[in-house]
Design a protein around this motif. Sequence first.
Motif, mmCIF file in Angstrom:
data_model
loop_
_atom_site.group_PDB
_atom_site.id
_atom_site.type_symbol
_atom_site.label_atom_id
_atom_site.label_comp_id
_atom_site.label_asym_id
_atom_site.label_seq_id
_atom_site.Cartn_x
_atom_site.Cartn_y
_atom_site.Cartn_z
ATOM 1 N N CYS C 18 0.845 -1.198 0.000
ATOM 2 C CA CYS C 18 0.000 0.000 0.000
ATOM 3 C C CYS C 18 0.878 1.244 0.000
ATOM 4 O O CYS C 18 1.604 1.482 0.964
ATOM 5 C CB CYS C 18 -0.891 0.031 1.235
ATOM 6 S SG CYS C 18 -1.851 -1.474 1.518
ATOM 7 N N THR C 20 0.056 4.748 0.300
ATOM 8 C CA THR C 20 -1.195 5.442 0.591
ATOM 9 C C THR C 20 -0.951 6.661 1.465
ATOM 10 O O THR C 20 0.168 6.891 1.923
ATOM 11 C CB THR C 20 -2.215 4.464 1.226
ATOM 12 O OG1 THR C 20 -3.497 5.088 1.286
ATOM 13 C CG2 THR C 20 -1.790 4.011 2.608
ATOM 14 N N CYS C 28 -6.626 1.891 6.973
ATOM 15 C CA CYS C 28 -6.441 1.034 5.790
ATOM 16 C C CYS C 28 -5.775 -0.286 6.184
ATOM 17 O O CYS C 28 -6.179 -1.353 5.721
ATOM 18 C CB CYS C 28 -5.595 1.753 4.743
ATOM 19 S SG CYS C 28 -6.487 3.087 3.904
ATOM 20 N N PRO C 39 -1.100 -6.233 5.203
ATOM 21 C CA PRO C 39 -0.576 -4.997 4.613
ATOM 22 C C PRO C 39 0.933 -4.830 4.794
ATOM 23 O O PRO C 39 1.493 -5.279 5.794
ATOM 24 C CB PRO C 39 -1.286 -3.923 5.435
ATOM 25 C CG PRO C 39 -1.458 -4.544 6.790
ATOM 26 C CD PRO C 39 -1.518 -6.039 6.602
ATOM 27 N N ALA C 59 -1.644 -1.263 -4.098
ATOM 28 C CA ALA C 59 -2.653 -0.200 -4.043
ATOM 29 C C ALA C 59 -1.932 1.138 -3.984
ATOM 30 O O ALA C 59 -1.033 1.320 -3.164
ATOM 31 C CB ALA C 59 -3.540 -0.373 -2.811
ATOM 32 N N ILE C 204 -8.197 -0.123 -0.639
ATOM 33 C CA ILE C 204 -7.266 -1.145 -0.149
ATOM 34 C C ILE C 204 -7.971 -2.508 -0.121
ATOM 35 O O ILE C 204 -7.406 -3.540 -0.486
ATOM 36 C CB ILE C 204 -6.780 -0.765 1.268
ATOM 37 C CG1 ILE C 204 -6.047 0.579 1.264
ATOM 38 C CG2 ILE C 204 -5.922 -1.870 1.869
ATOM 39 C CD1 ILE C 204 -4.750 0.615 0.536
#
Lengths: 273, 273, 273
Positions: C18, C20, C28, C39, C59, C204
Amino acid sequence: MFEQIFENVRGKSPLVHCITNYVTVNDCANMLLACGGSPIMADDPEDAVEITGICKGLAINIGTLNQRTIPVMLAAGKRANELRHPVVLDPVGAGASALRTDTALRLLEELKLTVIRGNISEMKTLAYGSGTTKGVDADVADRVTEDNLDGAVSFARELARRTGAVIAVTGAIDIVADKERAFCIRNGHPEMSSITGTGCQLSILTAAFVTANPEHPLEAAAAAVCAMGLCGEIAHRRMTELDGNASYRNYIIDAMYRLTPARLEKGANYEVR
Amino acid sequence: MFEQIFENVRGKSPLVHCITNYVTVNDCANMLLACGGSPIMADDPEDAVEITGICKGLAINIGTLNQRTIPVMLAAGKRANELRHPVVLDPVGAGASALRTDTALRLLEELKLTVIRGNISEMKTLAYGSGTTKGVDADVADRVTEDNLDGAVSFARELARRTGAVIAVTGAIDIVADKERAFCIRNGHPEMSSITGTGCQLSILTAAFVTANPEHPLEAAAAAVCAMGLCGEIAHRRMTELDGNASYRNYIIDAMYRLTPARLEKGANYEVR
Amino acid sequence: MFEQIFENVRGKSPLVHCITNYVTVNDCANMLLACGGSPIMADDPEDAVEITGICKGLAINIGTLNQRTIPVMLAAGKRANELRHPVVLDPVGAGASALRTDTALRLLEELKLTVIRGNISEMKTLAYGSGTTKGVDADVADRVTEDNLDGAVSFARELARRTGAVIAVTGAIDIVADKERAFCIRNGHPEMSSITGTGCQLSILTAAFVTANPEHPLEAAAAAVCAMGLCGEIAHRRMTELDGNASYRNYIIDAMYRLTPARLEKGANYEVR
């Protein structure tokens, strides 16, 4: 003994400088407040060394390391070493990438670390220079079980001997060791791994405990690991059938906020090998 | 009057640009939404000035300032000044390091600030150019009590006169002052200090309140401080013996989400000096 | 079919990289864990490409993009494309500033995207090269309603045709479309918009669903959107009169943690056009 250690945390309210990842930083700050400590975060090169100086301990977590913050971790760590402040390292994801592995090894080489807290895969990477992971989680093949516990204890003691740091390897069974003794800890609950950052929070907690008990880093680190696991147990008993990992996260921090030194003493579940 | 001020926040749903620290940013965003505002965060040099332009107000918090973001704070602040948007400064940790002190003073010098919100140690640092702190918390020696309140009110008014900003000094007793009048506010609960970021959240809230009430920055800032304290009281009454600082954090934001303008009017506990 | 898709997520526990924003990153991570995924966050140029390589999906969320992270998004995306990993883009705030719009368009041009998930204003910006927003929220004028749904479906299909990506336009009614088919989804609750980051969390989640179901990106994205909306409904029923957006945030993640594939199958509320 854990009772006195935790009373020292509550009584001294240690100010801890946290250079930590942005994923779990808020929970780390609230966990540090929950145990009785006080957090400050600073990661600018110009700012961080001075902030280290006004604090009593330092926690370094490489979870979202970058080119800007790696030199800051080194500089702040050196300043903490000069001041003889405890330094805790959380080598998040060592073994998952070259940058993480190299940075963790470099911090280990250039700094005097008081405690290193990580999962077994991260710790094997520190010991052998490379390893395998599932991202920021331990590789299943590495996991510490009752069957391989003796070997894991020997590994932790040997890594403690080589590094001069207390080694805290956490997982289903936690091992906290210096070169001579190892606490094998059976607090905690498996669902703690469904929350992001319980490891990061534990590292910050450990920093608070060793900062408030600088003469007893092994016992202080073991007390922190027991406290985190015990809060995981207490919080789990509070869960309803509607609660999931988000509420569990809050309940664990809440449990730390409510935990008394006497209850830690009573609830700590460990043996010394 | 606070009723109307809060109704304006709910009714206008002000879009506020927040340049704030990564420790408490999520709680700041949820608090802003809870009061009826709308958050956007941008701190890239190329992005931030344009984002300031589409918003109606700006909040600057130096809690995790760095070389990349300091110029962004200045540039966004100047853009907000050109647009005559309210600008709120939270000088987190001013007095704890030279970079924080210098940056806060520079922002104060180069920008027209609508409100400055901080603890008493941070405010003394802004007034005198240096100060003492316990990290991001006020030095115990500085704390505002009933005994030294008159002096603190004079200090806040004088700082308001010199800076042209409304001064919001928050602690056990809060003071919100311009050069002529001071609101002394006795809402809140001591356990709010056991949560990371209640000060940061209050600064963002203040930005929403002054943005929705640009003609009345003193009253709007006082209303925001009362609202935050009142939510701290309401949330505290909700706590069970299992709840700690993590749940309390959620309950305060929840309380703001549920707070009505009428209840704020009724629950605000202040005197004007 | 959604039952099997969700079972694949739970069974495979996809590791998702991720990149992000720092506002909602913690939620998330907990949402990804709640659905059964895992994650890891990395945004350093030297680290991110390697981390992409050990993961199964990527992501990208531009919510707090900056000069340092934009090249990382591109490099990680290209690596994911080489490895034929699913890539999900969340173009947060496209239309709100030139940097956001340009970056989103550049990611769209240089990467093969599996899914693009955004609000209608962000999606219009991607389609037409410019647009209007309320910050990170959709412009009221753009909103998808029962009256303009046919047009919105055509728009989504056409954008899917042009980009080769599944298009997930979320709002009061969600549309998830490839060039041939569109799922019109009526799960969710209006109060979800009072929480920061429900859109980020959904992106996500979508990455986890398409990563675990690479052969069925359209159905997987639709299942993720239904799952998020259904959790919003379940969580909303749990709310008491004291709860606000902070507790609602936790309850939605909790609901995902507790959601079973069978309940998703039963609770998904959609039609295919």
